[in-house]
Write a protein that holds these residues in place. Structure first.
Motif, short mmCIF file in Angstrom:
data_model
loop_
_atom_site.label_atom_id
_atom_site.label_comp_id
_atom_site.label_asym_id
_atom_site.label_seq_id
_atom_site.Cartn_x
_atom_site.Cartn_y
_atom_site.Cartn_z
N ASN A 134 0.82 -1.21 0.00
CA ASN A 134 0.00 0.00 0.00
C ASN A 134 0.86 1.26 0.00
N ILE A 135 1.96 1.23 0.72
CA ILE A 135 2.88 2.37 0.75
C ILE A 135 3.44 2.60 -0.66
N GLU A 136 3.87 1.53 -1.32
CA GLU A 136 4.42 1.65 -2.67
C GLU A 136 3.38 2.20 -3.64
N ALA A 137 2.16 1.70 -3.57
CA ALA A 137 1.10 2.17 -4.46
C ALA A 137 0.82 3.65 -4.22
N ALA A 138 0.82 4.05 -2.97
CA ALA A 138 0.58 5.45 -2.64
C ALA A 138 1.72 6.33 -3.14
N GLU A 139 2.95 5.84 -3.02
CA GLU A 139 4.11 6.59 -3.51
C GLU A 139 4.00 6.79 -5.02
N GLN B 197 -3.86 16.71 -1.48
CA GLN B 197 -3.82 15.25 -1.64
C GLN B 197 -2.43 14.71 -1.33
N ARG B 198 -1.41 15.44 -1.77
CA ARG B 198 -0.03 15.01 -1.48
C ARG B 198 0.20 14.89 0.03
N GLN B 199 -0.22 15.92 0.75
CA GLN B 199 -0.04 15.92 2.21
C GLN B 199 -0.81 14.77 2.85
N GLN B 200 -2.01 14.50 2.35
CA GLN B 200 -2.82 13.41 2.90
C GLN B 200 -2.15 12.06 2.64
N ILE B 201 -1.65 11.88 1.43
CA ILE B 201 -0.98 10.61 1.09
C ILE B 201 0.28 10.44 1.93
N GLU B 202 1.06 11.51 2.05
CA GLU B 202 2.30 11.43 2.84
C GLU B 202 2.00 11.15 4.31
N SER C 65 1.24 6.92 -6.71
CA SER C 65 0.16 7.87 -6.98
C SER C 65 0.59 9.31 -6.71
N LEU C 66 1.60 9.48 -5.87
CA LEU C 66 2.12 10.83 -5.61
C LEU C 66 2.63 11.48 -6.90
N ALA C 67 3.21 10.66 -7.77
CA ALA C 67 3.75 11.19 -9.02
C ALA C 67 2.64 11.71 -9.93
N LEU C 68 1.44 11.22 -9.74
CA LEU C 68 0.31 11.61 -10.58
C LEU C 68 -0.58 12.67 -9.94
N THR C 69 -0.24 13.07 -8.73
CA THR C 69 -1.08 13.99 -7.97
C THR C 69 -0.58 15.42 -8.11
#
Length: 76
Positions: A29-34, A45-50, A36-40
């Motif tokens: 899940n961490i990898e998938a979120a990382e 949203q970046r702050q929420q994902i981080e 998605s950061l590239a597409l955000t």
């Protein structure tokens, strides 16, 4: 009809395996979120994902601590 409210026995024999699977799932899940950061584009949203990934990393640390505890209990 009898009321049988006996609790199930405490079976911890596979706790380490379950915890290892939970670690693997969380790391995925961490990898998938990382990724998605590239597409955000949104800073919010970046702050929420981080922030969520930070909580996930804390969870992984807790899982590893539990694995250590379980290994010690199994040796005792």
């Amino acid at each position: 009809m009898a009321n049988n409210n006996k609790p199930n026995p405490d079976d911890r024999s596979d706790n380490v395996e379950k915890l290892q699977a939970m670690i693997q799932n969380t790391e995925n899940n961490i990898e998938a979120a990382e990724e998605s950061l590239a597409l955000t584009d949104s800073d919010t949203q970046r702050q929420q994902i981080e922030a969520k990934n930070e909580r996930r990393r804390e969870s992984v640390d807790s899982f590893r601590s539990e694995i250590h505890d379980e290994a010690n209990n199994q040796q005792s």
